[in-house]
Design a protein around this motif. Sequence first.
Motif, PDB file in Angstrom:
ATOM      1  N   VAL A 190       1.393-104.239  21.023  1.00  0.00           N
ATOM      2  CA  VAL A 190       2.294-103.622  22.110  1.00  0.00           C
ATOM      3  C   VAL A 190       3.998-103.988  21.739  1.00  0.00           C
ATOM      4  O   VAL A 190       4.922-103.367  21.913  1.00  0.00           O
ATOM      5  CB  VAL A 190       2.022-104.248  23.520  1.00  0.00           C
ATOM      6  N   ILE A 191       3.921-105.092  20.917  1.00  0.00           N
ATOM      7  CA  ILE A 191       5.368-105.528  20.477  1.00  0.00           C
ATOM      8  C   ILE A 191       5.625-104.798  19.073  1.00  0.00           C
ATOM      9  O   ILE A 191       4.936-105.624  18.371  1.00  0.00           O
ATOM     10  CB  ILE A 191       5.538-107.171  20.403  1.00  0.00           C
ATOM     11  N   GLN A 192       6.357-103.839  18.961  1.00  0.00           N
ATOM     12  CA  GLN A 192       6.542-103.202  17.623  1.00  0.00           C
ATOM     13  C   GLN A 192       7.679-104.016  16.959  1.00  0.00           C
ATOM     14  O   GLN A 192       7.757-104.119  15.706  1.00  0.00           O
ATOM     15  CB  GLN A 192       6.922-101.670  17.810  1.00  0.00           C
ATOM     16  N   ASP A 193       8.574-104.636  17.979  1.00  0.00           N
ATOM     17  CA  ASP A 193       9.737-105.214  17.248  1.00  0.00           C
ATOM     18  C   ASP A 193       9.839-106.634  18.099  1.00  0.00           C
ATOM     19  O   ASP A 193      10.007-106.739  19.198  1.00  0.00           O
ATOM     20  CB  ASP A 193      10.894-104.436  17.616  1.00  0.00           C
ATOM     21  N   HIS A 194       9.761-107.719  17.356  1.00  0.00           N
ATOM     22  CA  HIS A 194       9.856-109.221  17.979  1.00  0.00           C
ATOM     23  C   HIS A 194      10.752-109.221  18.970  1.00  0.00           C
ATOM     24  O   HIS A 194      10.513-109.915  20.138  1.00  0.00           O
ATOM     25  CB  HIS A 194       9.733-110.070  16.931  1.00  0.00           C
ATOM     26  N   PHE A 195      11.861-108.844  18.652  1.00  0.00           N
ATOM     27  CA  PHE A 195      13.085-109.114  19.298  1.00  0.00           C
ATOM     28  C   PHE A 195      13.153-108.333  20.654  1.00  0.00           C
ATOM     29  O   PHE A 195      13.921-108.311  21.581  1.00  0.00           O
ATOM     30  CB  PHE A 195      14.352-109.182  18.482  1.00  0.00           C
ATOM     31  N   SER A 196      12.220-107.498  20.971  1.00  0.00           N
ATOM     32  CA  SER A 196      11.960-106.467  22.020  1.00  0.00           C
ATOM     33  C   SER A 196      11.557-106.915  23.374  1.00  0.00           C
ATOM     34  O   SER A 196      11.806-106.668  24.331  1.00  0.00           O
ATOM     35  CB  SER A 196      11.502-105.165  21.739  1.00  0.00           C
ATOM     36  N   PHE A 197      10.964-108.243  23.067  1.00  0.00           N
ATOM     37  CA  PHE A 197      10.181-108.944  24.414  1.00  0.00           C
ATOM     38  C   PHE A 197      10.298-110.466  23.804  1.00  0.00           C
ATOM     39  O   PHE A 197       9.526-111.162  23.252  1.00  0.00           O
ATOM     40  CB  PHE A 197       9.028-108.657  24.692  1.00  0.00           C
ATOM     41  N   ILE A 198      11.695-110.923  24.266  1.00  0.00           N
ATOM     42  CA  ILE A 198      11.743-112.451  23.882  1.00  0.00           C
ATOM     43  C   ILE A 198      12.111-113.346  25.358  1.00  0.00           C
ATOM     44  O   ILE A 198      13.264-113.837  25.575  1.00  0.00           O
ATOM     45  CB  ILE A 198      12.734-112.752  22.950  1.00  0.00           C
ATOM     46  N   PRO A 199      11.041-113.268  26.486  1.00  0.00           N
ATOM     47  CA  PRO A 199      11.382-114.144  27.590  1.00  0.00           C
ATOM     48  C   PRO A 199      11.879-115.298  27.472  1.00  0.00           C
ATOM     49  O   PRO A 199      12.259-116.030  28.440  1.00  0.00           O
ATOM     50  CB  PRO A 199      10.119-113.757  28.477  1.00  0.00           C
ATOM     51  N   PHE A 200      11.565-116.027  26.390  1.00  0.00           N
ATOM     52  CA  PHE A 200      11.803-117.393  26.097  1.00  0.00           C
ATOM     53  C   PHE A 200      12.827-117.426  25.072  1.00  0.00           C
ATOM     54  O   PHE A 200      13.121-118.438  24.531  1.00  0.00           O
ATOM     55  CB  PHE A 200      10.676-118.340  25.708  1.00  0.00           C
ATOM     56  N   SER A 201      13.630-116.479  24.685  1.00  0.00           N
ATOM     57  CA  SER A 201      14.539-116.284  23.649  1.00  0.00           C
ATOM     58  C   SER A 201      13.693-116.362  22.484  1.00  0.00           C
ATOM     59  O   SER A 201      12.571-116.542  22.236  1.00  0.00           O
ATOM     60  CB  SER A 201      15.606-117.392  23.774  1.00  0.00           C
ATOM     61  N   ALA A 202      14.509-116.407  21.115  1.00  0.00           N
ATOM     62  CA  ALA A 202      14.092-116.663  19.890  1.00  0.00           C
ATOM     63  C   ALA A 202      14.992-117.268  18.877  1.00  0.00           C
ATOM     64  O   ALA A 202      16.238-117.404  19.321  1.00  0.00           O
ATOM     65  CB  ALA A 202      13.706-115.050  19.522  1.00  0.00           C
ATOM     66  N   GLY A 203      14.601-117.465  17.731  1.00  0.00           N
ATOM     67  CA  GLY A 203      15.526-118.511  16.955  1.00  0.00           C
ATOM     68  C   GLY A 203      15.632-119.774  17.247  1.00  0.00           C
ATOM     69  O   GLY A 203      14.806-120.148  18.130  1.00  0.00           O
TER      70      GLY A 203
END
Length: 523
Positions: free
Chosen positions: A450-463
């Motif tokens: 479902v997540i083709q691009d990690h940054f398309s769904f980051i409800p807890f942010s990323a990095g």
Amino acid sequence: MLGYLLIPLFLYFVYRFIIINLIIYFRYKIKFGDKVAFLFYPLLGGLGISRKSYRKYGDSLHILKQIQRNKPDMKAVVIFNGFNIQITLIDTGLLKVFLQNTKNYYKAEGPFGARYVFGLGLVKSEGKIWARQRSLLSNTFHFNALKDRVPVIKEITKEYLQKLDSYKDSAVPIIEELQNITSEVIIQTFFGENLRDKKVNDLQPSVEISKIILEGFKYKANSFPYFLKLMVFGQEKAFRVLNTQFEKDFIKRVENFNQFIEEIIEIRLNQLQNTYETSQVDENFLNLYLLEYIKQQKALKENSKQFADYELISKREIAHQFSTFFFAGMDTTANQTGICLWLLAKYPEIQKRVSDEINQAVNNFDQLKHEDLSKLDYFNAFFKESLRMYPTAPHIIPRVSACDHFVEDFFVPKGAIINGVTIQHNEQKYPSLCKEIDTFNPDRFLNQNVIQDHFSFIPFSAGPRNCIGQHLALIEAKIIIIYMLKNYVIIPNDELENVEFNHLFVYTSIQRNLIKLKKIKSE
Ligand code: HEM
């Protein structure tokens, strides 16, 4: 004479606030055309746009979502308020570069008085101080390390949710009820004890810190004098100069709160100094911090080690760390979990699936173990779907750009406020994540791809600065919902016609009496 002084001042303001912003506007326009959306809202900027969106559509995110839906290649939304620009990144390539770079930004000021309340804690700290804090705290927030916290979270959950029986057939303000649990969890995981018999500024500590945070937000959003100061002096100085009576009282109240927490820290420090070498120490956050502090003080006394300034822990920092967790973890978790319960009421067939899975994994709430929480695949999908449609944190925490720079090919001027969306809303670009975008369908998250691009769904942010408390939030949500479904059938509140979403501190429903309960058995 005055006229001679006013003319250059006027010209400076025209240049600083209008010409510079117009140049930036045309620069984006020429380079990106309609891949950058421009919005103008005098004075209030982004806050004005989300208020307008709420007034018109009953959803403060509607305008921003619509911009994303209409254009798959949208890079960013740039909002002018006449003084300043605010950039919301949408493109995931830009988001990725932005979130991985901590050097060009510092955190925006936040609610009024934020620096007094939690300025030295993880949300606001920067550079080497932040790195030192994050590495000290990371292990305690890991899913497995939180195992020891499960019994206390269960106990708190049961204690507060048992009281829901008293609502009988009336509607339940479930988010407020859950706030009691999430505050208590932060207090007990931080201090290893509850502070219920204590008072600060005549209130229970959890009540007072909630009020301080909320009033700081409201004051920033609604006070015209403070707004003027922000415009004239900038966020670094506005909270310090020409303080109104409210501001002075507020700062004093926060100082009392900090001193109150420092007294608790001092008592614990004395206890630990006498016992830590000979007996097992409970692994709450305060003890962990203080053991590090004791080591440091010992090394300083024996002169065996020199510390750089950024390495030194202070009691004020520890106090601010408590308020940080309270600020970042209390309302977010209570609202997301409350919204989940409203969704379970709204979709009885989904409630049944979540409930069946829970009953298979867990016999009895009292016997619930940490390992059981990993057996809930459908629940995980359901929780993610709640975050996709109703994320309590739809944007990452705003940063201020410290210098003129580029994020890939996108120019970010010094002083701009920059943030990014945590959830994508374009069906064409993200077909599996956004298919039938307005349908609540947890099954989409059972699909591995479902997540083709990690940054398309980051409800807890990323990095590096992503949410440190995400595992704790998930554990709390699971324990609360397990208790609820073991004890009640959750039904909609039929008196509610519409549920509208707005930004208070978090993005959440304005209506509070979201559900009703039907008791199924007493445990
Ligand atoms: C559903 C619940 C929660 C959601 C949706 C959420 C979401 C977020 C988001 C989007 C950020 C911003 C990261 C950024 O700006 O890049 C963040 C940061 C943070 N969150 Fe959470 N959060 C939740 C619960 C918690 C809990 C329970 C705690 C702790 C008790 C917590 C502590 C923090 C801290 C300390 C930061 C700042 C991290 C740093 O800068 O290193 N959060 N959270």
